[in-house]
Design an enzyme around this catalytic site. Structure first.
Site, short mmCIF file in Angstrom:
data_model
loop_
_atom_site.label_atom_id
_atom_site.label_comp_id
_atom_site.label_asym_id
_atom_site.label_seq_id
_atom_site.Cartn_x
_atom_site.Cartn_y
_atom_site.Cartn_z
CB THR A 66 5.44 -3.97 -1.66
OG1 THR A 66 5.48 -2.81 -2.48
CG2 THR A 66 5.70 -3.59 -0.21
CB THR A 67 4.00 -9.09 -1.50
OG1 THR A 67 2.88 -8.19 -1.43
CG2 THR A 67 3.66 -10.35 -0.72
CE1 TYR A 104 11.61 9.05 5.17
CE2 TYR A 104 13.05 10.15 3.59
CZ TYR A 104 12.67 9.89 4.90
OH TYR A 104 13.35 10.48 5.94
CE1 TYR A 112 0.38 -1.02 -5.18
CE2 TYR A 112 2.69 -1.64 -5.02
CZ TYR A 112 1.42 -1.67 -4.51
OH TYR A 112 1.15 -2.34 -3.34
NE ARG A 145 3.19 -2.01 1.56
CZ ARG A 145 3.89 -2.67 2.47
NH1 ARG A 145 5.01 -2.13 2.92
NH2 ARG A 145 3.50 -3.83 2.94
CE LYS A 150 -0.75 -4.26 -6.25
NZ LYS A 150 0.48 -4.86 -5.68
CB ILE A 171 -1.60 -7.14 -8.61
CG1 ILE A 171 -1.51 -7.01 -10.13
CG2 ILE A 171 -0.29 -7.67 -8.05
CD1 ILE A 171 -0.47 -6.01 -10.61
#
Length: 291
Positions: A46-47, A109, A135, A140, A164, A206
């Site tokens: 994502t980053t 979503y 993850y 999010r 994660k 992470i």
């Protein structure tokens, strides 16, 4: 999966002023991690803003990191999304030979049920030629992957080797550690609770802040893994304010502001994200000057 013990970093994708990808900045970033004790690199998490990269840009980012790394650190690649069949096809059609594992986010979503999450990762497991890191980042995705679901997945799909965990809930972390299979790894996806998670029995992090403060952050995790609590806590309290700052206006705007201060790359992000405000940049500058 010894490669996943310690500190991994979720790399940003540097951009030039015109918002094109800054490949020279990306090379500097990779070497900064390698030179300062990071254990592995995560590409296009994502980053890394993959949602706003073209397919061609993603391939160039991957190729640049692979070439610059030159086999020095293990690489993890982000392959996740909210279209299960598209993820399955990507896993089947992508050359994954340069990576040690897949990082795959819980579907966002769509807001699937826990059974939907289980069935999604069943399909991902069956398609993946590499070990998988699940993850969980409910802030999010909109849905928390419950410990019971993680334990079910970890027992049923042996190539899903880790999670994660970024719910930011240390009790949830402890439930996972209490009930997980012996060889299933708990990795922090939340910088602020990375040390408590390691001290509770996790294997590392992470990190986002880790790419800005790689030497100290990786040292903190190593202290934690060795049970050197006093030394680990000293670093944790030293870096705490910076963690607040880099997430104050969202990720990766904050970490890119810090990387700008360190002369690694610019602060630029792509819409719909915007650069860190002047006030936040000044706070980060002051932190770095006094660090």
């Amino acid at each position: 999966m010894q490669e996943l013990i310690g500190t991994g970093v979720a790399l940003v994708t540097p951009f030039n002023k015109d918002k094109s990808v800054d490949f020279e900045g990306l090379k500097r970033l990779v070497n900064y991690q390698i030179d300062n004790g990071i254990n592995y690199l995560v590409i296009l998490g994502t980053t890394g803003e993959p949602a706003t990269l073209t397919s061609e840009e993603k391939e160039l980012v991957k190729a640049t990191i692979i070439k610059e790394n030159n086999g020095r650190l293990p690489l993890v690649i982000g392959v996740g999304g909210n279209n299960t069949m598209a993820i399955v096809e990507e896993l089947k059609s992508t050359d994954l030979s340069d990576y040690c594992a897949i990082l795959s986010v819980s579907p966002y979503y769509n807001k699937p049920t826990q059974e939907g999450i289980y069935q999604h990762f069943k399909a991902v497991s069956e398609a993946s030629p590499l070990p998988i890191i699940l993850y969980n980042v409910p802030s999010r995705t909109g849905v928390n992957v419950l410990p019971s679901t993680v334990i079910r997945i970890s027992n049923d799909f042996k190539n899903i080797v880790a999670i994660k965990e970024a719910a930011g809930d240390i009790i949830q972390v402890q439930r996972l550690i209490q009930n997980k299979p012996a060889d299933f790894m708990i990795i922090s996806g939340d910088d602020m609770i990375a040390l408590p998670l390691v001290l509770a029995g996790g294997v590392g992090v992470i990190s986002v802040i880790g790419q800005g403060l790689p030497k100290d952050f990786s040292k903190m995790i190593q202290y934690g893994l060795k049970g050197n609590v006093t030394e680990a806590n000293a670093i944790h309290y030293k870096v705490m304010d910076s963690i607040d700052y880099i997430f104050e206006e969202g990720n990766p705007a904050g970490i890119k502001a810090l990387l700008k201060t360190l002369n690694i790359c610019s602060e630029n992000v792509r819409l719909p994200l915007v650069n860190a405000s002047y006030d936040l940049q000044e706070k980060i500058n002051t932190f770095a000057a006094n660090y």
